[in-house]
Design an enzyme around this catalytic site. Structure first.
Site, PDB file in Angstrom:
ATOM      1  N   TYR A 143      -1.763  -9.978  15.675  1.00 14.19           N
ATOM      2  CA  TYR A 143      -1.713  -8.836  14.749  1.00 14.19           C
ATOM      3  C   TYR A 143      -2.901  -7.903  14.984  1.00 14.19           C
ATOM      4  CZ  TYR A 143      -2.740  -6.526  10.278  1.00 14.19           C
ATOM      5  OH  TYR A 143      -3.074  -5.617   9.310  1.00 14.19           O
TER       6      TYR A 143
ATOM      7  N   LYS B 102      -3.327  -3.869  16.419  1.00 18.63           N
ATOM      8  CA  LYS B 102      -4.093  -2.781  15.794  1.00 18.63           C
ATOM      9  C   LYS B 102      -5.090  -2.184  16.801  1.00 18.63           C
ATOM     10  CE  LYS B 102      -2.219  -3.008  11.682  1.00 18.63           C
ATOM     11  NZ  LYS B 102      -1.363  -1.920  11.171  1.00 18.63           N
TER      12      LYS B 102
ATOM     13  N   PHE C  19       1.712   3.359   7.876  1.00 18.17           N
ATOM     14  CA  PHE C  19       1.406   2.102   7.197  1.00 18.17           C
ATOM     15  C   PHE C  19       2.487   1.043   7.435  1.00 18.17           C
ATOM     16  CE2 PHE C  19      -2.352   2.517   4.372  1.00 18.17           C
ATOM     17  CZ  PHE C  19      -2.739   3.787   4.773  1.00 18.17           C
ATOM     18  N   GLY C  20       3.537   1.373   8.164  1.00 15.98           N
ATOM     19  CA  GLY C  20       4.615   0.416   8.393  1.00 15.98           C
ATOM     20  C   GLY C  20       4.287  -0.565   9.492  1.00 15.98           C
ATOM     21  N   GLY C  21       4.953  -1.710   9.453  1.00 11.64           N
ATOM     22  CA  GLY C  21       4.804  -2.691  10.527  1.00 11.64           C
ATOM     23  C   GLY C  21       4.453  -4.064   9.993  1.00 11.64           C
TER      24      GLY C  21
ATOM     25  N   LEU D 176       0.833  -1.214   0.000  1.00 12.06           N
ATOM     26  CA  LEU D 176       0.000   0.000   0.000  1.00 12.06           C
ATOM     27  C   LEU D 176       0.860   1.254   0.000  1.00 12.06           C
ATOM     28  CD1 LEU D 176      -2.944  -1.007   2.377  1.00 12.06           C
ATOM     29  CD2 LEU D 176      -2.600  -1.467  -0.064  1.00 12.06           C
TER      30      LEU D 176
HETATM   31  P1  NAI Z   1       3.155  -4.685   3.705  1.00 11.90           P
HETATM   32  O1  NAI Z   1       3.608  -5.804   4.578  1.00 11.90           O
HETATM   33  O2  NAI Z   1       3.278  -4.859   2.222  1.00 11.90           O
HETATM   34  O3  NAI Z   1       3.927  -3.341   4.110  1.00 11.90           O
HETATM   35  C1  NAI Z   1       4.349  -3.080   5.420  1.00 11.90           C
HETATM   36  C2  NAI Z   1       5.707  -2.425   5.346  1.00 11.90           C
HETATM   37  O4  NAI Z   1       6.144  -2.147   6.687  1.00 11.90           O
HETATM   38  C3  NAI Z   1       6.794  -3.290   4.694  1.00 11.90           C
HETATM   39  O5  NAI Z   1       7.374  -2.617   3.588  1.00 11.90           O
HETATM   40  C4  NAI Z   1       7.797  -3.537   5.798  1.00 11.90           C
HETATM   41  O6  NAI Z   1       9.146  -3.563   5.354  1.00 11.90           O
HETATM   42  C5  NAI Z   1       7.540  -2.356   6.724  1.00 11.90           C
HETATM   43  N1  NAI Z   1       7.988  -2.635   8.083  1.00 11.90           N
HETATM   44  C6  NAI Z   1       7.703  -3.743   8.831  1.00 11.90           C
HETATM   45  N2  NAI Z   1       8.351  -3.677  10.003  1.00 11.90           N
HETATM   46  C7  NAI Z   1       9.036  -2.508  10.018  1.00 11.90           C
HETATM   47  C8  NAI Z   1       9.897  -1.885  10.952  1.00 11.90           C
HETATM   48  N3  NAI Z   1      10.191  -2.458  12.142  1.00 11.90           N
HETATM   49  N4  NAI Z   1      10.448  -0.708  10.619  1.00 11.90           N
HETATM   50  C9  NAI Z   1      10.181  -0.121   9.433  1.00 11.90           C
HETATM   51  N5  NAI Z   1       9.386  -0.670   8.491  1.00 11.90           N
HETATM   52  C10 NAI Z   1       8.804  -1.853   8.790  1.00 11.90           C
HETATM   53  O7  NAI Z   1       1.643  -4.368   4.113  1.00 11.90           O
HETATM   54  P2  NAI Z   1       0.506  -3.585   3.299  1.00 11.90           P
HETATM   55  O8  NAI Z   1      -0.422  -4.568   2.731  1.00 11.90           O
HETATM   56  O9  NAI Z   1       1.140  -2.572   2.429  1.00 11.90           O
HETATM   57  O10 NAI Z   1      -0.255  -2.857   4.500  1.00 11.90           O
HETATM   58  C11 NAI Z   1       0.138  -1.569   4.930  1.00 11.90           C
HETATM   59  C12 NAI Z   1      -0.523  -1.300   6.272  1.00 11.90           C
HETATM   60  O11 NAI Z   1      -1.919  -1.394   6.136  1.00 11.90           O
HETATM   61  C13 NAI Z   1      -0.121  -2.285   7.366  1.00 11.90           C
HETATM   62  O12 NAI Z   1       0.005  -1.593   8.593  1.00 11.90           O
HETATM   63  C14 NAI Z   1      -1.284  -3.238   7.431  1.00 11.90           C
HETATM   64  O13 NAI Z   1      -1.433  -3.790   8.723  1.00 11.90           O
HETATM   65  C15 NAI Z   1      -2.440  -2.322   7.074  1.00 11.90           C
HETATM   66  N6  NAI Z   1      -3.559  -3.044   6.474  1.00 11.90           N
HETATM   67  C16 NAI Z   1      -3.456  -3.534   5.199  1.00 11.90           C
HETATM   68  C17 NAI Z   1      -4.523  -4.208   4.629  1.00 11.90           C
HETATM   69  C18 NAI Z   1      -4.492  -4.693   3.217  1.00 11.90           C
HETATM   70  O14 NAI Z   1      -5.510  -5.216   2.773  1.00 11.90           O
HETATM   71  N7  NAI Z   1      -3.388  -4.570   2.482  1.00 11.90           N
HETATM   72  C19 NAI Z   1      -5.749  -4.471   5.405  1.00 11.90           C
HETATM   73  C20 NAI Z   1      -5.725  -3.933   6.752  1.00 11.90           C
HETATM   74  C21 NAI Z   1      -4.670  -3.231   7.242  1.00 11.90           C
HETATM   75  C1  15L Z   2      -5.128  -7.253   6.834  1.00 11.69           C
HETATM   76  O1  15L Z   2      -5.098  -6.626   7.895  1.00 11.69           O
HETATM   77  C2  15L Z   2      -3.900  -7.615   6.112  1.00 11.69           C
HETATM   78  O2  15L Z   2      -2.907  -6.605   6.228  1.00 11.69           O
HETATM   79  C3  15L Z   2      -4.139  -7.935   4.656  1.00 11.69           C
HETATM   80  O3  15L Z   2      -2.983  -8.595   4.136  1.00 11.69           O
HETATM   81  C4  15L Z   2      -5.380  -8.795   4.477  1.00 11.69           C
HETATM   82  O4  15L Z   2      -5.167 -10.053   5.076  1.00 11.69           O
HETATM   83  C5  15L Z   2      -6.579  -8.103   5.102  1.00 11.69           C
HETATM   84  O5  15L Z   2      -6.332  -7.757   6.452  1.00 11.69           O
HETATM   85  C6  15L Z   2      -7.853  -8.935   5.047  1.00 11.69           C
HETATM   86  O6  15L Z   2      -8.479  -9.143   6.082  1.00 11.69           O
HETATM   87  O7  15L Z   2      -8.223  -9.347   3.941  1.00 11.69           O
END
Ligand code: NAI
Ligand code: 15L
Length: 276
Positions: A141, A145, A77-79, A20
């Site tokens: 996880y 949140k 968005f990190g983590g 994202l």
């Molecule tokens: P992703 O896993 O692709 O990106 C997360 C980024 O955080 C990664 O690039 C990773 O290197 C970085 N990261 C992890 N630990 C770190 C640390 N200690 N220090 C610095 N950077 C760190 O996840 P995505 O899909 O891009 O999601 C972004 C955010 O949105 C996350 O917080 C996720 O929980 C949240 N989210 C995403 C959803 C989705 O459908 N993609 C759904 C619900 C929430």
């Molecule tokens: C999340 O929180 C995750 O970051 C994503 O990878 C999906 O699993 C999403 O929820 C989901 O519930 O589909």
């Protein structure tokens, strides 16, 4: 509501190298936003004009404070973004989050926190949730949140830090199973949501809002009242055109199919059976 399209101050985006983060960097960069990007792994794409990237770990508090200097908004968005053991989650998602909130406090910045449906994932799909329904994390996880939203409440009440809590459903290029017919959030709706959350002049008297971050999916019957009117966001996309292709694509697992969090609720589930 506001007529501005570009924030006056730089915007810090954590997790910039993630799925994202890359989407938002491209979309907001094209709109002329001044972005400060950070992640613990390198940014894999060409940087848009007005963006700069710095490697940092969320667990490095001084580095996060430096990165946030002069920023008016933090898009956090990190983590860790999926279910993992407790010890893996706690550093990035709890200690790291604390560092980001401290930075927001020091800068007087608004926090836009990528929370998740997994903060409420142990509610059954038959329940209809409002923004004040109880938290019900479906794993470590989701628990991180939920803790993040509580931390945002603490920083709001004690320090006046504003927060937009985005309970993101499933933000992917397209829905891929029956659950996502309800939970899917398009990349374009996410981008519009971030713009509204950042540019809204006020978050109302409460100083924080919860948003159910899903597109305009007719199958999303689980999530109801939230703060979208406060920030002026209306989702424009929909998963409805995927219904015929995906409605039969279920897991067959009664635990997974019962709960809003789906597969995450089923991970390491050790009750004999779900409650009736
Ligand atoms: P992703 O896993 O692709 O990106 C997360 C980024 O955080 C990664 O690039 C990773 O290197 C970085 N990261 C992890 N630990 C770190 C640390 N200690 N220090 C610095 N950077 C760190 O996840 P995505 O899909 O891009 O999601 C972004 C955010 O949105 C996350 O917080 C996720 O929980 C949240 N989210 C995403 C959803 C989705 O459908 N993609 C759904 C619900 C929430
Ligand atoms: C999340 O929180 C995750 O970051 C994503 O990878 C999906 O699993 C999403 O929820 C989901 O519930 O589909």
């Amino acid at each position: 509501m506001t007529t501005e399209t570009v924030p006056q101050k730089p915007v810090l985006l954590t997790g910039a190298s993630g799925a994202l983060g890359r989407v938002l960097t491209r979309a907001l960069g094209e709109q002329g936003w001044t972005l400060r990007l950070t992640d613990r792994v390198p940014f894999p794409d060409p940087l848009p004009a007005g963006a700069r990237f710095q490697l940092a770990d969320l667990e490095d508090g001084p580095a996060i404070l430096r990165l946030a200097e002069g920023c008016g908004t933090i898009l956090h968005f990190g983590g860790i973004s999926v279910e993992h053991p407790f010890e893996t989650v706690i550093g990035p998602n709890i200690r790291g989050l604390y560092h980001v909130y401290e930075a927001a406090r020091r800068e007087g910045a608004r926090m836009i926190f990528a929370s998740s449906n997994h903060a409420i994932g142990f509610h059954p799909r038959s329940a209809v949730l409002d923004d004040d329904s109880s938290l019900a994390p479906d794993g470590f996880y989701g628990l991180s949140k939920a803790y993040g939203e509580l931390m945002g409440g603490l920083y709001r009440d004690k320090h006046g830090v504003e927060s937009v809590f985005l309970r993101i459903g499933s933000c992917f290029p397209e829905p891929t199973d029956a659950r996502m017919l309800a939970t899917w959030l398009s990349y374009a709706d996410l981008t519009r949501l971030i713009a509204c959350a950042t540019l809204a002049p006020s978050l109302g008297p409460a100083g924080s809002v919860v948003i159910w971050a899903a597109s305009n999916n007719s199958r999303m019957t689980w999530w109801r009242r939230d703060g979208r009117a406060v920030i002026g966001w209306t989702p424009q996309d929909s998963a409805d055109s995927y219904v015929a292709a995906l409605e039969g694509k279920t897991s067959g697992d009664p635990v997974v199919e019962r709960y809003q969090g789906g597969g995450f609720a089923g991970i390491d589930y050790s009750r004999a059976a779900p409650p009736r």
